[in-house]
Every structure is written in structure tokens, then in C-alpha cells.
Design a protein around this motif. Structure first.
Motif, PDB file in Angstrom:
ATOM      1  N   MET A  18       1.263   1.097   0.175  1.00 34.74           N
ATOM      2  CA  MET A  18       0.826  -0.140  -0.464  1.00 34.74           C
ATOM      3  C   MET A  18       0.113  -1.061   0.514  1.00 34.74           C
ATOM      4  SD  MET A  18       4.619  -1.760  -0.833  1.00 34.74           S
ATOM      5  CE  MET A  18       5.534  -0.284  -0.482  1.00 34.74           C
ATOM      6  N   HIS A  19      -0.638  -1.986  -0.060  1.00 37.45           N
ATOM      7  CA  HIS A  19      -1.261  -3.081   0.674  1.00 37.45           C
ATOM      8  C   HIS A  19      -0.457  -4.335   0.375  1.00 37.45           C
ATOM      9  CE1 HIS A  19      -4.937  -0.907   1.653  1.00 37.45           C
ATOM     10  NE2 HIS A  19      -4.867  -0.387   0.434  1.00 37.45           N
ATOM     11  N   GLU A  20      -0.761  -5.399   1.110  1.00 39.56           N
ATOM     12  CA  GLU A  20      -0.172  -6.683   0.751  1.00 39.56           C
ATOM     13  C   GLU A  20      -0.670  -7.039  -0.650  1.00 39.56           C
ATOM     14  OE1 GLU A  20       0.138  -9.234   4.788  1.00 39.56           O
ATOM     15  OE2 GLU A  20      -1.867  -8.570   4.254  1.00 39.56           O
ATOM     16  N   HIS A  21       0.078  -7.866  -1.343  1.00 42.09           N
ATOM     17  CA  HIS A  21      -0.296  -8.282  -2.686  1.00 42.09           C
ATOM     18  C   HIS A  21      -1.638  -9.014  -2.642  1.00 42.09           C
ATOM     19  CE1 HIS A  21      -0.044 -10.370  -6.563  1.00 42.09           C
ATOM     20  NE2 HIS A  21       0.797  -9.405  -6.903  1.00 42.09           N
ATOM     21  N   ILE A  22      -2.408  -8.892  -3.704  1.00 46.72           N
ATOM     22  CA  ILE A  22      -3.725  -9.535  -3.790  1.00 46.72           C
ATOM     23  C   ILE A  22      -3.604 -11.054  -3.629  1.00 46.72           C
ATOM     24  CG2 ILE A  22      -3.742  -9.801  -6.300  1.00 46.72           C
ATOM     25  CD1 ILE A  22      -6.760  -8.655  -4.291  1.00 46.72           C
ATOM     26  N   LYS A  23      -2.402 -11.581  -3.830  1.00 50.47           N
ATOM     27  CA  LYS A  23      -2.150 -13.011  -3.632  1.00 50.47           C
ATOM     28  C   LYS A  23      -2.587 -13.459  -2.247  1.00 50.47           C
ATOM     29  CE  LYS A  23       1.643 -14.790  -1.970  1.00 50.47           C
ATOM     30  NZ  LYS A  23       2.984 -15.198  -1.677  1.00 50.47           N
ATOM     31  N   LYS A  76      -9.515  -7.443   6.508  1.00 52.13           N
ATOM     32  CA  LYS A  76      -8.166  -7.498   7.099  1.00 52.13           C
ATOM     33  C   LYS A  76      -7.121  -7.079   6.067  1.00 52.13           C
ATOM     34  CE  LYS A  76      -9.101 -11.040  10.539  1.00 52.13           C
ATOM     35  NZ  LYS A  76      -8.845 -12.439  10.950  1.00 52.13           N
ATOM     36  N   TRP A  77      -7.284  -7.535   4.838  1.00 53.26           N
ATOM     37  CA  TRP A  77      -6.323  -7.207   3.775  1.00 53.26           C
ATOM     38  C   TRP A  77      -6.344  -5.716   3.455  1.00 53.26           C
ATOM     39  CZ3 TRP A  77      -7.330  -5.489  -1.314  1.00 53.26           C
ATOM     40  CH2 TRP A  77      -6.207  -5.457  -2.149  1.00 53.26           C
ATOM     41  N   ARG A  88      10.783   7.218   7.521  1.00 51.19           N
ATOM     42  CA  ARG A  88      10.442   6.000   8.256  1.00 51.19           C
ATOM     43  C   ARG A  88       9.597   5.051   7.427  1.00 51.19           C
ATOM     44  NH1 ARG A  88       5.478   7.968  12.082  1.00 51.19           N
ATOM     45  NH2 ARG A  88       4.773   9.605  10.680  1.00 51.19           N
ATOM     46  N   ILE A  89       9.451   3.844   7.965  1.00 53.70           N
ATOM     47  CA  ILE A  89       8.554   2.842   7.391  1.00 53.70           C
ATOM     48  C   ILE A  89       7.436   2.649   8.399  1.00 53.70           C
ATOM     49  CG2 ILE A  89       8.298   0.459   6.655  1.00 53.70           C
ATOM     50  CD1 ILE A  89      11.222   0.596   5.775  1.00 53.70           C
ATOM     51  N   ILE A  90       6.205   2.771   7.929  1.00 54.72           N
ATOM     52  CA  ILE A  90       5.035   2.726   8.797  1.00 54.72           C
ATOM     53  C   ILE A  90       4.190   1.518   8.407  1.00 54.72           C
ATOM     54  CG2 ILE A  90       2.980   3.979   9.552  1.00 54.72           C
ATOM     55  CD1 ILE A  90       4.409   6.541   8.398  1.00 54.72           C
ATOM     56  N   THR A  91       3.876   0.669   9.368  1.00 52.45           N
ATOM     57  CA  THR A  91       2.950  -0.436   9.122  1.00 52.45           C
ATOM     58  C   THR A  91       1.709  -0.201   9.966  1.00 52.45           C
ATOM     59  OG1 THR A  91       3.838  -1.867  10.864  1.00 52.45           O
ATOM     60  CG2 THR A  91       4.827  -2.058   8.692  1.00 52.45           C
ATOM     61  N   ARG A  92       0.549  -0.450   9.383  1.00 50.80           N
ATOM     62  CA  ARG A  92      -0.720  -0.300  10.091  1.00 50.80           C
ATOM     63  C   ARG A  92      -1.605  -1.483   9.731  1.00 50.80           C
ATOM     64  NH1 ARG A  92       1.904   2.863  12.454  1.00 50.80           N
ATOM     65  NH2 ARG A  92       1.598   5.083  12.706  1.00 50.80           N
ATOM     66  N   THR A  93      -2.323  -1.996  10.736  1.00 52.01           N
ATOM     67  CA  THR A  93      -3.257  -3.084  10.503  1.00 52.01           C
ATOM     68  C   THR A  93      -4.379  -3.004  11.535  1.00 52.01           C
ATOM     69  OG1 THR A  93      -3.485  -5.460  10.154  1.00 52.01           O
ATOM     70  CG2 THR A  93      -2.022  -4.782  11.920  1.00 52.01           C
TER      71      THR A  93
END
Length: 172
Positions: A18-23, A76-77, A88-93
Motif C-alpha cells: 500500500m501507499h499512504e492514503h490519498i489524504k 514523494k507520495w 516482515r514489514i517493509i517500508t520504502r521511500t
């Protein structure tokens, strides 16, 4: 863009991506609409005394503002992702400079969530993951945060149940 399967271990599979919410970029979208409307109104009502260079200045200013107000935050979003696998939980930015963080599910000691009134309206929230070693990791603007919380909690409890069964079987 989903995480590459080449980055997953043997037997590891993606449960949610998922991505961050469109909010997160909603105000940027509304500001972009206002910029486009303002440029259009400016072009329609521009005095003849500043034509044609006034049109060019207004058009370039509008493009620069759209890039700053919308395009950069959108990139960025779109490049900020959260992936939950069975391990695992994976975060990427990041676009040019990439940053990532992986937390094995076995290291998570607590999963919590936080939802403000605005989060409740938009159906998102902040997921807080606590490990014994680090300060809590807060993942902001997670869509359907309550469902993600329940899924993670079920996965963690299932791992605890399996470990308890293994311990009971080995002590017999």
C-alpha cells in the motif's frame, strides 16, 4: 509499484502492499485546481497592454507552481510504500535517494493504531509498531488501518501460538 519479488526470501510472499492514503496529498490536489483556475481566469481577463509576454509569464508561473505544489509531493507520495509479507514489514521511500526499513514480524512486540477525527472520516490512521530494541515505528496515513492492525495482530498471535505449541511439544 509493488516490491520486486527478487527482494523477497524463499517462501516469503506479499500479504498487503500500500501507499499512504490519498489524504496525504489532498490539499496539494485542491491547491493545484485553484492554481489552474487562477491561471485560466488570469489569461481570460489579462489586459491587452501586457499581451503577449504577460501570458507567457503567467503560464510559466502556473507551471512552476503546479510542479512545486503538486508534482513533487505526488512523486514523494507514489514512491512511499508499505509492504506486509508473511515474515516482515517493509517500508520504502525516495526517488533519487532511497530509504527503507524492514522489521521482522518476530521482533514486533506490540501493534497499535491511532485515528484522529479526520483519519476516521477518510478511513485511515497511524499504525504504531513497537519492538524491544528500537523506538516505535509510526506508519502514518495507512489506509484501512484497523483492518491492517487486525491482520498484523492475528499474524503475531499465530506465531505466538505456534511457538507455545512447539515449546509444549518439546517439553513432553
Amino acid at each position: 509499484m509493488a516490491i520486486s519479488h527478487k527482494l523477497l526470501g524463499d517462501g516469503e510472499y506479499v500479504l498487503q502492499h500500500m501507499h499512504e492514503h490519498i489524504k496525504k496529498i489532498l490539499l496539494n490536489i485542491m491547491a493545484t485546481v485553484l492554481i489552474v483556475v487562477a491561471v485560466a481566469v488570469g489569461l481570460v481577463f489579462m489586459p491587452d497592454s501586457v499581451l503577449p509576454w504577460g501570458q507567457w509569464v503567467l503560464g510559466i508561473l502556473g507551471i512552476v507552481l503546479v510542479i512545486i505544489v503538486f508534482l513533487i509531493p505526488w512523486i514523494k507520495w507514489i514512491t512511499t510504500t508499505f509492504t506486509i509479507t508473511n515474515r516482515r514489514i517493509i517500508t520504502r521511500t525516495g526517488v533519487l535517494n532511497k530509504r527503507g526499513h524492514d522489521i521482522p514480524l518476530s521482533r514486533i512486540s506490540n501493534v497499535a493504531y491511532d485515528r484522529s477525527l479526520l483519519d476516521r472520516i477518510f478511513g485511515c490512521g497511524t499504525l504504531v509498531l513497537e519492538t524491544s530494541a528500537d523506538s516505535p515505528l509510526s506508519l502514518h496515513d495507512i489506509p484501512h488501518v484497523e483492518q491492517v492492525h487486525v491482520e498484523l495482530t492475528n499474524m503475531l498471535f499465530a506465531a505466538d501460538r505456534e511457538a507455545a505449541l512447539d515449546n509444549a511439544a518439546s517439553s513432553e
